[in-house]
Every structure is written in C-alpha cells, then in structure tokens.
Design a protein around this motif. Structure first.
Motif, PDB file in Angstrom:
ATOM      1  N   LEU A 145      54.768  29.108  40.546  1.00 18.26           N
ATOM      2  CA  LEU A 145      54.057  28.817  41.759  1.00 18.26           C
ATOM      3  C   LEU A 145      53.252  29.936  42.045  1.00 18.26           C
ATOM      4  N   ASN A 146      51.817  29.878  41.779  1.00 16.60           N
ATOM      5  CA  ASN A 146      50.977  30.987  41.868  1.00 16.60           C
ATOM      6  C   ASN A 146      49.959  30.623  43.203  1.00 16.60           C
ATOM      7  N   ILE A 147      49.997  31.640  43.963  1.00 16.81           N
ATOM      8  CA  ILE A 147      48.915  31.231  45.247  1.00 16.81           C
ATOM      9  C   ILE A 147      47.822  32.377  45.151  1.00 16.81           C
ATOM     10  N   LEU A 148      46.611  32.023  44.709  1.00  8.89           N
ATOM     11  CA  LEU A 148      45.611  33.012  44.665  1.00  8.89           C
ATOM     12  C   LEU A 148      44.833  33.249  45.877  1.00  8.89           C
ATOM     13  N   TYR A 149      44.536  34.593  46.406  1.00 15.86           N
ATOM     14  CA  TYR A 149      44.110  34.597  47.849  1.00 15.86           C
ATOM     15  C   TYR A 149      43.335  35.549  47.955  1.00 15.86           C
ATOM     16  N   ARG A 150      42.475  35.688  49.026  1.00 13.80           N
ATOM     17  CA  ARG A 150      41.605  36.932  49.313  1.00 13.80           C
ATOM     18  C   ARG A 150      42.281  37.685  50.387  1.00 13.80           C
ATOM     19  N   THR A 151      41.980  39.165  50.272  1.00 12.30           N
ATOM     20  CA  THR A 151      42.725  39.843  50.923  1.00 12.30           C
ATOM     21  C   THR A 151      41.510  40.937  51.578  1.00 12.30           C
ATOM     22  N   ASP A 152      42.071  41.907  52.347  1.00 19.27           N
ATOM     23  CA  ASP A 152      41.392  42.948  53.027  1.00 19.27           C
ATOM     24  C   ASP A 152      40.917  43.972  51.759  1.00 19.27           C
ATOM     25  N   PRO A 153      39.722  44.388  51.561  1.00 19.55           N
ATOM     26  CA  PRO A 153      39.130  44.818  50.391  1.00 19.55           C
ATOM     27  C   PRO A 153      39.676  46.466  50.416  1.00 19.55           C
ATOM     28  N   SER A 154      39.646  47.167  51.598  1.00 16.49           N
ATOM     29  CA  SER A 154      40.203  48.404  51.864  1.00 16.49           C
ATOM     30  C   SER A 154      41.461  48.759  51.618  1.00 16.49           C
ATOM     31  N   ALA A 155      42.364  47.514  52.069  1.00 14.59           N
ATOM     32  CA  ALA A 155      43.657  47.740  51.800  1.00 14.59           C
ATOM     33  C   ALA A 155      44.088  47.483  50.324  1.00 14.59           C
ATOM     34  N   LEU A 156      43.350  46.714  49.621  1.00 17.76           N
ATOM     35  CA  LEU A 156      43.627  46.556  48.080  1.00 17.76           C
ATOM     36  C   LEU A 156      43.269  47.824  47.369  1.00 17.76           C
ATOM     37  N   ARG A 157      42.022  48.589  47.784  1.00 16.78           N
ATOM     38  CA  ARG A 157      41.543  49.719  47.281  1.00 16.78           C
ATOM     39  C   ARG A 157      42.876  50.991  47.243  1.00 16.78           C
ATOM     40  N   ARG A 158      43.474  50.858  48.580  1.00 21.72           N
ATOM     41  CA  ARG A 158      44.445  52.075  48.711  1.00 21.72           C
ATOM     42  C   ARG A 158      45.619  51.683  47.948  1.00 21.72           C
ATOM     43  N   MET A 159      45.951  50.553  47.315  1.00 18.19           N
ATOM     44  CA  MET A 159      47.199  50.317  46.563  1.00 18.19           C
ATOM     45  C   MET A 159      46.935  50.142  45.150  1.00 18.19           C
ATOM     46  N   THR A 160      45.785  50.131  44.736  1.00 19.84           N
ATOM     47  CA  THR A 160      45.346  49.957  43.309  1.00 19.84           C
ATOM     48  C   THR A 160      45.141  51.262  42.717  1.00 19.84           C
ATOM     49  N   PRO A 161      46.050  51.715  41.666  1.00 18.72           N
ATOM     50  CA  PRO A 161      45.940  52.990  41.008  1.00 18.72           C
ATOM     51  C   PRO A 161      44.382  53.154  40.301  1.00 18.72           C
ATOM     52  N   GLU A 162      43.939  54.303  40.293  1.00 21.95           N
ATOM     53  CA  GLU A 162      42.903  54.620  39.259  1.00 21.95           C
ATOM     54  C   GLU A 162      43.566  54.851  37.933  1.00 21.95           C
ATOM     55  N   PRO A 163      43.005  54.551  36.788  1.00 22.19           N
ATOM     56  CA  PRO A 163      41.602  54.160  36.761  1.00 22.19           C
ATOM     57  C   PRO A 163      41.258  52.729  36.812  1.00 22.19           C
ATOM     58  N   LEU A 164      42.308  51.897  37.306  1.00 19.82           N
ATOM     59  CA  LEU A 164      41.949  50.444  37.341  1.00 19.82           C
ATOM     60  C   LEU A 164      40.986  50.245  38.160  1.00 19.82           C
ATOM     61  N   GLU A 165      39.862  49.294  38.002  1.00 22.95           N
ATOM     62  CA  GLU A 165      38.953  48.882  38.749  1.00 22.95           C
ATOM     63  C   GLU A 165      39.230  47.336  39.372  1.00 22.95           C
ATOM     64  N   ILE A 166      38.806  47.176  40.658  1.00 22.16           N
ATOM     65  CA  ILE A 166      38.807  46.092  41.515  1.00 22.16           C
ATOM     66  C   ILE A 166      37.575  45.255  41.280  1.00 22.16           C
ATOM     67  N   MET A 167      37.581  43.987  40.957  1.00 20.38           N
ATOM     68  CA  MET A 167      36.442  43.153  40.794  1.00 20.38           C
ATOM     69  C   MET A 167      36.187  42.532  42.109  1.00 20.38           C
ATOM     70  N   GLU A 168      36.981  41.713  42.556  1.00 16.75           N
ATOM     71  CA  GLU A 168      37.063  41.086  43.911  1.00 16.75           C
ATOM     72  C   GLU A 168      38.177  41.361  44.796  1.00 16.75           C
ATOM     73  N   PRO A 169      38.451  41.052  45.928  1.00 16.16           N
ATOM     74  CA  PRO A 169      39.468  41.438  46.614  1.00 16.16           C
ATOM     75  C   PRO A 169      40.295  40.270  46.584  1.00 16.16           C
ATOM     76  N   LEU A 170      41.040  40.183  45.574  1.00 14.08           N
ATOM     77  CA  LEU A 170      41.940  39.148  45.420  1.00 14.08           C
ATOM     78  C   LEU A 170      43.453  39.524  44.947  1.00 14.08           C
ATOM     79  N   VAL A 171      44.345  38.856  45.183  1.00 22.06           N
ATOM     80  CA  VAL A 171      45.648  38.901  44.948  1.00 22.06           C
ATOM     81  C   VAL A 171      46.521  37.878  44.564  1.00 22.06           C
ATOM     82  N   ARG A 172      47.276  37.569  43.694  1.00 17.87           N
ATOM     83  CA  ARG A 172      48.033  36.551  43.322  1.00 17.87           C
ATOM     84  C   ARG A 172      49.244  36.530  43.678  1.00 17.87           C
ATOM     85  N   PHE A 173      49.806  35.749  44.561  1.00 19.34           N
ATOM     86  CA  PHE A 173      51.448  35.887  44.944  1.00 19.34           C
ATOM     87  C   PHE A 173      52.041  34.973  43.922  1.00 19.34           C
ATOM     88  N   GLU A 174      53.061  35.183  43.360  1.00 16.89           N
ATOM     89  CA  GLU A 174      53.614  34.865  41.925  1.00 16.89           C
ATOM     90  C   GLU A 174      55.097  34.794  42.074  1.00 16.89           C
TER      91      GLU A 174
END
Length: 264
Positions: free
Chosen positions: A32-61
């Motif tokens: 069961l996958n729920i793809l949702y839009r989230t806060d871009p600044s929060a997402l940047r804080r939790m995504t380690p470099e050198p990975l790049e974020i394309m859109e502020p999306l998260v999948r709850f799986e």
C-alpha cells in the motif's frame, strides 16, 4: 571452535544465528503506497548529500509479506524519498518499521536498511485497504485507500517498485566514531506483478518523539496504489564513501548498463 569455523558465520551468537544466509525471495508481497507532498525545507534537512531532491515528495510504504524465504511472515512500513544521484533517479529509504527481529537484523547487519522495531499492520476493513503503524502503545500512522477501485497497468506498477534504492550504511568502531559510512545502492529483481490498483487515498501521521514520521508532514496526497507481487532482494553496492571523499569523484554511473564503476 576453530578460526576457520568462526569465519563461516556472518552474525552472532555463533551457535544461534540471528538470520539465515540465503537469497531473500518474497511471494505475494502486498504494497500500500501513499505518495504525498511535504514541506520542502523539512525534506532537505533529512535527505543526505549528495542525493538531490527533485520535488518535495515522500512515499509512505506499507508492505505485508506473508511468505519471505528464511524470515517467515511479517509486516513493514516506512518513508521513502524520491531522489537523484549521478543522474540516476531512485528512492532513498529514510526509515522503516517492522515486527520481525530476523528481518531487522539481516537488514541492518548485512545490508543498510534503516529498520526499527514497530507494530505495522495491513488489512482490509470492509471496502477500505488500511495500513497502520503503532510505536509501543501509540498510533503514529494511519493510511487508507479504496479497495481495488481502478486496475492500473502492470508496467506502471513494475516501475513503481523496481526503482534503484539508496541507503546509508554506518558501522561504528570501538571509539564510537564511524568505521564505515557509505551511501549504498541496490535494486529489487525478479519481479512478477500479480495485481495492481489505484484509488482514493489518505494518510495521517501523528507526532512522536521516537517515531517522528510526522516531521515530514502530509500537505497533499498525490497518489495511492495497491500492488501484489513476487520479488527478490539483491545485494547492496557502495557508491559514495563519506570517509574518503577523494574516492567519491571516481565513481561514475553508466545509464546503459545501470552500473556504477570506479574511474582510472
């Protein structure tokens, strides 16, 4: 026990291994996958470099696994962040909660899956597919989707679960500092899609100090899918060494072969 016998083991206790050494094949794995839009600044804080974020999306799986080789039957859920690395699009596994100790142990020790103990559940409630996660006695996530509303093309479902997966592998030395700190990559293989559906979906995340899924808040649900499949987990390969940055620049990705290689 002789040294040669000790070296045959990959986990402790030596006489009671935490998990079997095998190829992990899953039959009738249910997503069961729920793809949702989230806060871009929060997402940047939790995504380690050198990975790049394309859109502020998260999948709850949410995943129910009734037949996993060597691991039995269990349920798992977590948050997945769509990312790009060296021009390749994939998914970064942010956190995972499950109710099976061998699966936690093998995921963390042999691979790099960010697994924690939790109590997820995936079930059908009348006309609704429901996924829940409890941490201790408290509910921290509830996902719902209309049950088998609209069939979707199996090729689209295949693409959803076959994307490259990126994770952080950390192993500390005896001084408490990282001995290994790497970005690793893997990809699910031998996929057979049995059924795939989409429909209306919703997701609620509840604040918790030790299960902070709500730190990536749900601003808008983009899509929901329900997939039944067989698949096999593949080994991981390091693609970025945080402790030896000079090696990072030597790693390149070949889009034609989907392989990473070290430069000369």
């Amino acid at each position: 026990m002789l040294k040669s016998e000790i070296l045959k083991h990959n986990t402790i206790p030596l006489t009671v291994p935490a998990f079997p050494t095998t190829t992990y094949r899953f039959h009738n794995r249910e997503y069961l996958n729920i793809l949702y839009r989230t806060d871009p600044s929060a997402l940047r804080r939790m995504t380690p470099e050198p990975l790049e974020i394309m859109e502020p999306l998260v999948r709850f799986e949410m995943m129910r696994m009734p037949d996993a080789t060597g691991l039995g039957c269990y349920t798992e859920c977590g948050q997945v962040i769509p990312v790009r690395f060296n021009g390749e699009e994939g998914d970064y596994l942010h956190v995972m909660y499950l109710d099976n100790y061998p699966a936690i142990a093998v995921g963390r020790e042999i691979s790099a899956y960010p697994k924690l103990l939790g109590a997820p559940r995936l079930y059908v409630d009348n006309d609704t597919l429901v996924g829940t996660l409890d941490y201790g006695s408290l509910r921290v996530a509830t996902a719902t989707m209309g049950y088998k509303y609209f069939p979707i093309d199996k090729t689209k479902a295949f693409g959803e679960i076959s994307r490259p997966i990126f994770m952080i592998k950390i192993m500390s030395g005896y001084n408490g500092e990282p001995r290994i700190c790497e970005l690793v990559r893997t990809q699910i293989t031998d996929i057979t899609i049995h059924e795939a559906w989409n429909g209306p979906g919703r997701l609620q995340l509840f604040a918790h100090a030790l299960a902070p899924l709500a730190d990536l808040p749900v601003l808008e649900v983009v899509a929901a899918s329900h997939i039944l499949t067989d698949l096999t987990l593949a080994p991981v390969k390091p693609v970025y060494d945080y402790l030896a940055e000079e090696k990072i620049r030597e790693v390149s990705y070949d889009k034609e072969t989907s392989e990473y290689s070290a430069g000369s």
